[in-house]
Motif scaffolding. Structure first.
Motif, mmCIF file in Angstrom:
data_model
loop_
_atom_site.group_PDB
_atom_site.id
_atom_site.type_symbol
_atom_site.label_atom_id
_atom_site.label_comp_id
_atom_site.label_asym_id
_atom_site.label_seq_id
_atom_site.Cartn_x
_atom_site.Cartn_y
_atom_site.Cartn_z
ATOM 1 N N ILE A 110 6.877 93.336 -13.821
ATOM 2 C CA ILE A 110 7.381 92.304 -14.727
ATOM 3 C C ILE A 110 7.060 90.895 -14.250
ATOM 4 O O ILE A 110 7.173 89.940 -15.015
ATOM 5 C CB ILE A 110 8.898 92.440 -14.923
ATOM 6 N N ARG A 111 6.668 90.745 -12.990
ATOM 7 C CA ARG A 111 6.379 89.421 -12.444
ATOM 8 C C ARG A 111 5.000 89.414 -11.806
ATOM 9 O O ARG A 111 4.768 90.087 -10.809
ATOM 10 C CB ARG A 111 7.417 89.032 -11.383
ATOM 11 N N THR A 112 4.091 88.651 -12.354
ATOM 12 C CA THR A 112 2.743 88.571 -11.786
ATOM 13 C C THR A 112 2.786 88.123 -10.339
ATOM 14 O O THR A 112 2.076 88.649 -9.478
ATOM 15 C CB THR A 112 1.880 87.597 -12.607
ATOM 16 N N GLU A 113 3.636 87.150 -10.040
ATOM 17 C CA GLU A 113 3.668 86.578 -8.693
ATOM 18 C C GLU A 113 4.333 87.493 -7.677
ATOM 19 O O GLU A 113 4.232 87.264 -6.467
ATOM 20 C CB GLU A 113 4.393 85.229 -8.703
ATOM 21 N N ALA A 114 5.041 88.540 -8.136
ATOM 22 C CA ALA A 114 5.803 89.375 -7.209
ATOM 23 C C ALA A 114 4.920 90.035 -6.161
ATOM 24 O O ALA A 114 5.329 90.219 -5.014
ATOM 25 C CB ALA A 114 6.588 90.429 -7.971
ATOM 26 N N SER A 115 3.702 90.408 -6.537
ATOM 27 C CA SER A 115 2.812 91.107 -5.613
ATOM 28 C C SER A 115 1.914 90.154 -4.825
ATOM 29 O O SER A 115 1.083 90.603 -4.031
ATOM 30 C CB SER A 115 1.956 92.124 -6.374
ATOM 31 N N VAL A 116 2.068 88.857 -5.029
ATOM 32 C CA VAL A 116 1.321 87.877 -4.225
ATOM 33 C C VAL A 116 1.961 87.797 -2.843
ATOM 34 O O VAL A 116 3.185 87.680 -2.718
ATOM 35 C CB VAL A 116 1.335 86.490 -4.895
ATOM 36 N N LEU A 117 1.159 87.861 -1.805
ATOM 37 C CA LEU A 117 1.661 87.844 -0.438
ATOM 38 C C LEU A 117 1.461 86.490 0.218
ATOM 39 O O LEU A 117 0.452 85.823 -0.008
ATOM 40 C CB LEU A 117 0.957 88.915 0.399
ATOM 41 N N ARG A 118 2.436 86.113 1.023
ATOM 42 C CA ARG A 118 2.338 84.919 1.851
ATOM 43 C C ARG A 118 2.700 85.298 3.284
ATOM 44 O O ARG A 118 3.481 86.214 3.509
ATOM 45 C CB ARG A 118 3.293 83.817 1.366
ATOM 46 N N MET A 119 2.144 84.559 4.221
ATOM 47 C CA MET A 119 2.526 84.727 5.615
ATOM 48 C C MET A 119 2.718 83.348 6.228
ATOM 49 O O MET A 119 2.168 82.351 5.735
ATOM 50 C CB MET A 119 1.481 85.546 6.373
ATOM 51 N N LEU A 120 3.521 83.294 7.272
ATOM 52 C CA LEU A 120 3.825 82.013 7.891
ATOM 53 C C LEU A 120 2.616 81.424 8.604
ATOM 54 O O LEU A 120 1.716 82.150 9.047
ATOM 55 C CB LEU A 120 4.972 82.170 8.890
ATOM 56 N N GLU A 121 2.598 80.111 8.742
ATOM 57 C CA GLU A 121 1.549 79.436 9.508
ATOM 58 C C GLU A 121 1.537 79.891 10.959
ATOM 59 O O GLU A 121 0.490 79.920 11.612
ATOM 60 C CB GLU A 121 1.761 77.919 9.461
ATOM 61 N N GLY A 122 2.704 80.214 11.472
ATOM 62 C CA GLY A 122 2.831 80.623 12.868
ATOM 63 C C GLY A 122 4.049 81.508 13.026
ATOM 64 O O GLY A 122 4.326 82.364 12.186
ATOM 65 N N SER A 123 4.811 81.285 14.062
ATOM 66 C CA SER A 123 5.946 82.151 14.366
ATOM 67 C C SER A 123 7.131 81.891 13.439
ATOM 68 O O SER A 123 7.313 80.781 12.931
ATOM 69 C CB SER A 123 6.397 81.925 15.812
ATOM 70 N N PRO A 124 7.976 82.907 13.228
ATOM 71 C CA PRO A 124 9.200 82.701 12.454
ATOM 72 C C PRO A 124 10.110 81.645 13.061
ATOM 73 O O PRO A 124 10.766 80.893 12.328
ATOM 74 C CB PRO A 124 9.866 84.081 12.467
ATOM 75 N N GLN A 125 10.173 81.567 14.391
ATOM 76 C CA GLN A 125 11.036 80.575 15.018
ATOM 77 C C GLN A 125 10.642 79.168 14.598
ATOM 78 O O GLN A 125 11.494 78.360 14.208
ATOM 79 C CB GLN A 125 10.978 80.697 16.542
ATOM 80 N N THR A 126 9.347 78.868 14.667
ATOM 81 C CA THR A 126 8.887 77.512 14.368
ATOM 82 C C THR A 126 8.959 77.186 12.887
ATOM 83 O O THR A 126 9.421 76.100 12.499
ATOM 84 C CB THR A 126 7.443 77.323 14.866
ATOM 85 N N TYR A 127 8.512 78.107 12.048
ATOM 86 C CA TYR A 127 8.284 77.770 10.642
ATOM 87 C C TYR A 127 9.397 78.220 9.694
ATOM 88 O O TYR A 127 9.445 77.757 8.554
ATOM 89 C CB TYR A 127 6.935 78.336 10.191
ATOM 90 N N LEU A 128 10.286 79.089 10.162
ATOM 91 C CA LEU A 128 11.396 79.516 9.311
ATOM 92 C C LEU A 128 12.736 79.104 9.902
ATOM 93 O O LEU A 128 13.555 78.467 9.228
ATOM 94 C CB LEU A 128 11.356 81.035 9.116
ATOM 95 N N HIS A 129 12.963 79.433 11.181
ATOM 96 C CA HIS A 129 14.285 79.226 11.773
ATOM 97 C C HIS A 129 14.540 77.781 12.188
ATOM 98 O O HIS A 129 15.651 77.268 11.974
ATOM 99 C CB HIS A 129 14.469 80.146 12.975
ATOM 100 N N ASP A 130 13.582 77.137 12.823
ATOM 101 C CA ASP A 130 13.819 75.775 13.314
ATOM 102 C C ASP A 130 14.257 74.815 12.201
ATOM 103 O O ASP A 130 15.183 74.008 12.405
ATOM 104 C CB ASP A 130 12.583 75.238 14.033
ATOM 105 N N PRO A 131 13.626 74.856 11.013
ATOM 106 C CA PRO A 131 14.118 73.983 9.932
ATOM 107 C C PRO A 131 15.554 74.302 9.507
ATOM 108 O O PRO A 131 16.314 73.394 9.165
ATOM 109 C CB PRO A 131 13.124 74.236 8.790
ATOM 110 N N ILE A 132 15.925 75.591 9.533
ATOM 111 C CA ILE A 132 17.305 75.957 9.196
ATOM 112 C C ILE A 132 18.262 75.452 10.271
ATOM 113 O O ILE A 132 19.341 74.917 9.962
ATOM 114 C CB ILE A 132 17.435 77.481 9.029
ATOM 115 N N ILE A 133 17.875 75.619 11.542
ATOM 116 C CA ILE A 133 18.715 75.128 12.635
ATOM 117 C C ILE A 133 18.939 73.627 12.512
ATOM 118 O O ILE A 133 20.068 73.137 12.684
ATOM 119 C CB ILE A 133 18.072 75.475 13.994
ATOM 120 N N GLN A 134 17.893 72.885 12.210
ATOM 121 C CA GLN A 134 18.035 71.440 12.046
ATOM 122 C C GLN A 134 18.985 71.115 10.902
ATOM 123 O O GLN A 134 19.834 70.214 10.998
ATOM 124 C CB GLN A 134 16.666 70.816 11.783
ATOM 125 N N TYR A 135 18.867 71.859 9.805
ATOM 126 C CA TYR A 135 19.754 71.677 8.652
ATOM 127 C C TYR A 135 21.200 71.900 9.064
ATOM 128 O O TYR A 135 22.100 71.132 8.686
ATOM 129 C CB TYR A 135 19.340 72.661 7.557
#
Length: 615
Positions: free
Chosen positions: A315-340
């Motif tokens: 039902i969603r064209t974009e659902a099967s589109v894949l993305r991956m982080l630029e680098g590690s989860p700590q740097t690119y996902l968690h650190d911005p949340i920690i700062q928030y």
């Protein structure tokens, strides 16, 4: 149904001529003129088989529509939490906006809230609760945040991950959180809209979703033209998918989703082979996908689990589109949340696990409210108005006191099974997935950052290896994983078939199996490796498990649960964890204020305790 079956055959026959594929995995775009006709034929065929009018005529009554295996009206106080479950949640385009903008209101009463666990669910819940005006403190056993999405740096500067993390295009809530922290625009790399299978000898197959027309046609043509299946298996595959709840959902979404929910008590293999699906399709295509989703094969994974994902793809064209982080989860996902969180005075205590829940009981020994937690090696007692256990399955089992099991919601947690995994990282002195040019494979000279190295820059599956999915992080996430003068950094996830082997043996098995998939890689040498084992990772998506997943609010009035294993309409995944974090925050915000709110009840309990002491 005869018309439907005949039309399926015609549709498949129109699409069986496979396209050519270059060794590097790039599909030629010619010879595609018959695809829209084939796709349309199958759609029309399937529609005739699943039209709601026919179903009503056969049964005499219309099918009841269910939001989920849990009644939202009975168990959720928050309207926003209710929106995360049920059929509408799959079509709700506002979920990203909700996650991006935060809770709907700021509470009048300020709660002191303790969150046990600083994984993705706990951190997302903390974001919302802090924005709602509450005093939030977090406690994490490990020396880093992230839970099953954790990463850290070893003594030699290598980034180590707990698993291979891929972002599907239907991770609407998680993308909303990333937009909220400001990381979405720079942290993710979008991959080609192709799911590639690597077979022994370097033979490639794929589900290539690139097509001028979006879902569902893009998905139909991807399955029709895949080289991963032989002609006979492709035919049987088309017949089974053409008679699936997914097709009904294209015309009657509620009816299709209700059918999917009813399939949690059988395996995908049982469902798939009931009406024409072949063993060859399961072995060559569906098993790798099942292992990637839940680390179990089609003979053991719930049909509901697999079909839920396919429903989203349909039902969603974009659902099967894949993305991956630029680098590690700590740097690119968690650190911005920690700062928030730090900007909102949320305190995160690392290496400080919860050792016990301090609680009151009724005359039958059942817990009535949690007054605090004991943490750290000295069993320091921390008192809170509200406690959230944002843990995985093994974590919550360790924290819950035995008497909590007097309530079925907690006892059911001990009936959830889990799967072990081993995440392997292996670095080479060349480009492992480069199949087209041996000279290019050996070339690591100069600056090949930003994905300029040789090989396939995408998530990869294989039916001929023991790792469910794998990727070259030096290509897919190069900012932190590419090292100048070095080549591929393959990250592969082994399931329970290999878990009990020694780390050295798992590394060698990984190299040997990569050499089978990419024969030219035998000329390359391994320069570094790492193995991280999780004895109890995701909860096992086997039949019958969905009904055991607990809701976020519990019978203990001020004790809540979060984590991807808790009930939400997604799988045990990053998106599932995010949803659960948003839902538990919504439930607390909805219950905080008023004469019977969480704050008032906490104050009354403290006053009663003081009176008892004085008496």
């Amino acid at each position: 149904f005869f018309f439907s079956f005949s039309s399926v055959i015609a549709a498949v026959a129109a699409a069986l001529s496979p396209p050519t594929r270059t060794p590097a995995g790039l599909r030629q775009t010619s010879k595609m003129t018959r695809l829209p006709i084939a796709a349309s034929a199958l759609l029309l065929a399937s529609a005739s088989a699943f039209a709601p009018v026919s179903l009503t005529a056969q049964t005499g009554t219309s099918l009841p529509l269910r939001m989920s295996t849990i009644s939202a009206d009975e168990t959720f106080a928050s309207e926003d939490a209710k929106k995360q479950i049920g059929n509408d949640a799959f079509l709700n385009t506002n979920l990203m906006q909700r996650a991006m903008s935060g809770p709907a209101k700021k509470n009048q009463e300020k709660l002191k809230i303790g969150i046990v666990g600083a994984g993705l669910a706990g951190m997302v819940a903390a974001m919302d609760l802090a924005d709602a005006g509450h005093d939030v403190e977090m406690f994490e056993l490990r020396p880093y945040v992230g839970g099953k999405v954790s990463s850290w740096i070893d003594k030699d500067g290598n980034h180590i991950e707990m698993g291979l993390h891929v972002f599907f295009g239907c991770y609407y809530n998680l993308f909303g959180i990333m937009k909220r922290t400001g990381s979405f625009d720079y942290a993710l790399r979008v991959k080609e809209h192709v799911h590639t299978f690597v077979n022994d000898g370097g033979k490639l197959g794929a589900l290539d979703f690139r097509f001028p027309i979006g879902a569902p046609v893009s998905g139909l043509q991807a399955f029709f033209k895949t080289e991963q299946l032989e002609v006979e298996d492709k035919f049987h595959n088309a017949v089974r998918l053409g008679t699936s709840p997914i097709v009904r959902a294209l015309f009657d979404f509620d009816g299709g989703m209700d059918m999917v929910r009813d399939l949690d008590d059988i395996t995908f293999t049982e469902w798939f082979t009931q009406l024409g699906g072949s063993r060859g399709s399961l072995d060559r295509m569906w098993d790798p996908i099942a292992y990637a989703l839940g680390f179990v094969d089609c003979d053991h994974i719930s049909a509901r689990c697999m079909l839920t994902i396919f429903m989203l793809f349909a039902i969603r064209t974009e659902a099967s589109v894949l993305r991956m982080l630029e680098g590690s989860p700590q740097t690119y996902l968690h650190d911005p949340i920690i700062q928030y969180l730090e900007d909102r005075n949320v305190k995160i205590n690392l290496s400080t696990g919860c050792r016990d829940l301090v609680h009151e009981v009724d005359d039958q020994g059942r817990p009535t409210r949690v007054t605090g937690i004991t943490v750290g090696p000295k069993d320091e007692v921390k008192e809170f108005d509200v406690v959230v256990a944002a843990l995985d399955v093994p974590g919550i089992r360790k924290v819950l006191p035995e008497n909590f099991r007097k309530y079925p919601i907690f006892d059911n947690i001990y009936k959830l099974d889990t799967v072990p995994i081993a995440t392997v990282q292996v670095r080479f002195d060349g480009w492992v997935t480069e199949l087209e040019d041996e000279t290019r494979m050996m070339d690591v000279a100069g600056d090949q950052s930003d994905g300029k190295g040789g090989g396939i820059d995408n998530l990869l599956y294989s039916a001929d290896a023991e790792f469910s999915c794998f990727a070259d992080l030096a290509l897919t996430s190069p900012t932190e994983y590419y090292k100048e003068g070095e080549g591929s950094l393959i990250q592969a996830v082994f399931d329970e078939r290999a878990f009990d082997r020694s780390n050295d043996q798992i590394v060698q098995d990984c190299i040997d199996q990569l050499n089978k998939l990419f024969p030219s890689s035998r000329k390359l040498k391994c320069t570094w490796s790492s193995v991280v084992k999780l004895g109890q990772s995701l909860y096992r998506e086997k039949p019958g498990q969905d009904k055991l997943r607990p809701r976020q609010a519990t019978p203990v009035e001020n004790f809540f649960l979060a984590g991807s294993y808790t009930y939400q309409d997604y799988l045990d995944s990053m998106e599932g964890a995010t949803r659960s974090g948003l839902m538990v925050a919504d439930e607390i915000v909805a219950r905080a204020d008023g004469p019977n709110g969480l704050k008032a009840k906490s104050a009354a309990a403290k006053a009663a305790k003081e009176e008892a002491v004085l008496a």
